[in-house]
Motif scaffolding. Structure first.
Motif, mmCIF file in Angstrom:
data_model
loop_
_atom_site.group_PDB
_atom_site.id
_atom_site.type_symbol
_atom_site.label_atom_id
_atom_site.label_comp_id
_atom_site.label_asym_id
_atom_site.label_seq_id
_atom_site.Cartn_x
_atom_site.Cartn_y
_atom_site.Cartn_z
ATOM 1 N N ARG A 55 0.561 -1.160 -0.165
ATOM 2 C CA ARG A 55 0.159 -0.125 -0.471
ATOM 3 C C ARG A 55 0.610 0.722 -0.362
ATOM 4 N N PHE A 56 2.416 1.129 -0.446
ATOM 5 C CA PHE A 56 2.994 2.396 -0.830
ATOM 6 C C PHE A 56 3.420 2.988 0.891
ATOM 7 N N ARG A 57 3.137 2.949 1.771
ATOM 8 C CA ARG A 57 3.317 3.221 3.259
ATOM 9 C C ARG A 57 4.883 2.486 3.435
ATOM 10 N N THR A 58 5.760 3.100 3.731
ATOM 11 C CA THR A 58 6.990 2.944 4.638
ATOM 12 C C THR A 58 6.706 2.196 6.063
ATOM 13 N N ASN A 59 8.295 1.564 6.192
ATOM 14 C CA ASN A 59 8.338 0.952 8.242
ATOM 15 C C ASN A 59 7.348 1.958 8.982
ATOM 16 N N ASP A 60 7.670 3.953 8.716
ATOM 17 C CA ASP A 60 7.080 4.734 9.532
ATOM 18 C C ASP A 60 5.394 5.062 9.095
ATOM 19 N N ASP A 61 4.401 4.579 9.811
ATOM 20 C CA ASP A 61 2.979 4.857 8.734
ATOM 21 C C ASP A 61 2.807 5.997 8.681
ATOM 22 N N CYS A 62 3.301 7.385 8.843
ATOM 23 C CA CYS A 62 3.309 8.362 8.470
ATOM 24 C C CYS A 62 3.795 8.636 7.335
ATOM 25 N N ILE A 63 4.778 7.737 6.609
ATOM 26 C CA ILE A 63 5.403 8.673 5.665
ATOM 27 C C ILE A 63 4.987 6.998 4.144
ATOM 28 N N LEU A 93 -1.983 5.071 -7.626
ATOM 29 C CA LEU A 93 -2.285 4.363 -6.651
ATOM 30 C C LEU A 93 -2.114 4.152 -5.310
ATOM 31 N N LEU A 94 -0.988 5.196 -5.622
ATOM 32 C CA LEU A 94 -0.633 5.964 -4.103
ATOM 33 C C LEU A 94 -1.376 6.661 -3.588
ATOM 34 N N ALA A 95 -2.006 7.807 -4.228
ATOM 35 C CA ALA A 95 -3.331 8.114 -3.714
ATOM 36 C C ALA A 95 -4.880 7.340 -3.411
ATOM 37 N N GLN A 96 -5.008 6.604 -3.904
ATOM 38 C CA GLN A 96 -5.699 5.822 -3.012
ATOM 39 C C GLN A 96 -5.815 4.895 -2.189
ATOM 40 N N LEU A 105 -15.141 8.388 3.758
ATOM 41 C CA LEU A 105 -15.656 8.176 2.945
ATOM 42 C C LEU A 105 -15.579 6.881 1.571
ATOM 43 N N ALA A 106 -14.346 8.030 1.913
ATOM 44 C CA ALA A 106 -13.526 6.945 0.786
ATOM 45 C C ALA A 106 -13.064 5.239 0.407
ATOM 46 N N PRO A 107 -13.263 4.192 -0.363
ATOM 47 C CA PRO A 107 -13.048 3.308 -0.832
ATOM 48 C C PRO A 107 -11.788 2.590 -0.400
ATOM 49 N N LEU A 108 -11.935 1.654 0.338
ATOM 50 C CA LEU A 108 -10.489 0.633 1.237
ATOM 51 C C LEU A 108 -9.642 -0.303 -0.177
ATOM 52 N N SER A 109 -8.435 0.566 -0.369
ATOM 53 C CA SER A 109 -7.783 -1.056 -1.397
ATOM 54 C C SER A 109 -8.759 -2.126 -0.792
#
Length: 250
Positions: A55-63, A93-96, A105-109
Motif C-alpha cells: 500500500r506504498f507505506r514505509t516502516n513509518d506509518d506516516c510516510i 495507486l498511491l493516492a488511493q 467515505l473513500a473506498p478502502l484498498s
C-alpha cells in the motif's frame, strides 16, 4: 578535430575494428548520497531503494512513497521495478492508499495482505540526447525479454544512420514495447502510443509485411497517408469510418 572536438573514432578489438561517429555512454542510475542520508536519518528501511509495502507505506506509518526510488519489501517476492512502470499509474495507486486517511467515505484498498498491485499502463520515456537526436521508449511494466523484434532500417541497411525504430512483440504477437531514435520531429508520441498492446494483425499483418521487406521505414508507415474503410456495428446499425494516416485503438 580542428576545433578540439571529437568527430569520430575506432574501437579496436582482437577480432574486428568498429568505426563510429557518435558514442553514447550509459550507466545505471544510483541513489545520491544526500538522498540516502535523508532516508537514513528518518530511520526508514533502505534496501537499495526505499522499501514500501503493498500500500506504498514505509516502516513509518506516516510516510508513504512511490516511484523509481522505491521497491517492494522482500516478503512479497515481487520482481516489480518501479523505474519501469508508469509514474502516473503508480501515483494514482498511491493516492488511493492515502485518501482514506483524509476521507472516511473513500473506498478502502482491496489489495490482499500478501498481494501487490498489478501495473498495466505503458511506461513512457523521452530523452533528448543531442539537439538533433531524441530517444523515445514505450514499454510494458515487465522485466522479461520479448521473443520478436522488428526493426527499421534493418541492421544491414542501417549503415551509419541514426534513425532507428524497434518494435517488440510478446508471445501473442501484441506490441509490448517500442524504442525510437531519430530527430525530434519524427516522433509523434500520441500516435505511436496507440500501437501499445495492439495485435500485429490490427496493423495490417505487420510481421509478414516487415519480413517481406514491404515496410522499409516504420516512421513513414505510422504517419503515412493510408486510407482504410472500417465497418462497425452499434445496435445492429452498420457505421462506416474512414481512417486516414493514423492508428486507432478501439
Amino acid at each position: 578535430m580542428d576545433d578540439g572536438r571529437l568527430r569520430g573514432g575506432t574501437f579496436e578489438g582482437d577480432v574486428t575494428a568498429l568505426e563510429f561517429t557518435k558514442a553514447l555512454f550509459l550507466d545505471k542510475r544510483t541513489v545520491h548520497p544526500a538522498t540516502f542520508d535523508a532516508v537514513n536519518s528518518a530511520c526508514l528501511v533502505f534496501d537499495g531503494r526505499l522499501v514500501v509495502n503493498n500500500r506504498f507505506r514505509t516502516n513509518d506509518d506516516c510516510i508513504f512513497a512511490a516511484g523509481p526510488f522505491t521497491k517492494y519489501s522482500r516478503k512479497y517476492r515481487s520482481s516489480c521495478d518501479f523505474s519501469k512502470v508508469c509514474s502516473v499509474e503508480s501515483g494514482q495507486l498511491l493516492a488511493q492508499s492515502v485518501l482514506p486517511l483524509f476521507d472516511p467515505l473513500a473506498p478502502l484498498s482491496v489489495v490482499g495482505d500478501q498481494d501487490v498491485p498489478e501495473f498495466e499502463r505503458a511506461a513512457t520515456c523521452v530523452a533528448r540526447i543531442t539537439p538533433a537526436l531524441q530517444y523515445l521508449s514505450i514499454s510494458r511494466p515487465d522485466t522479461q525479454a520479448w521473443p520478436k523484434v522488428l526493426q527499421t532500417p534493418t541492421a544491414e541497411a542501417a549503415g551509419g544512420s541514426t534513425k532507428l525504430f524497434r518494435m517488440f512483440l510478446d508471445s501473442y504477437s501484441s506490441v509490448a514495447a517500442i524504442a525510437c531514435l531519430s530527430e525530434p520531429g519524427h516522433q509523434d508520441l500520441d500516435n505511436l502510443g496507440c500501437l501499445y498492446n495492439l495485435h500485429e494483425k490490427y496493423l495490417n499483418n505487420l510481421v509478414a509485411r516487415h519480413n517481406e521487406g514491404l515496410i522499409p521505414d516504420f516512421y513513414e508507415y505510422a504517419t503515412g497517408s493510408h486510407d482504410h474503410v472500417l465497418v462497425l456495428s452499434w445496435g445492429g446499425l452498420p457505421t462506416t469510418l474512414l481512417l486516414r494516416g493514423m492508428f486507432l485503438m478501439l
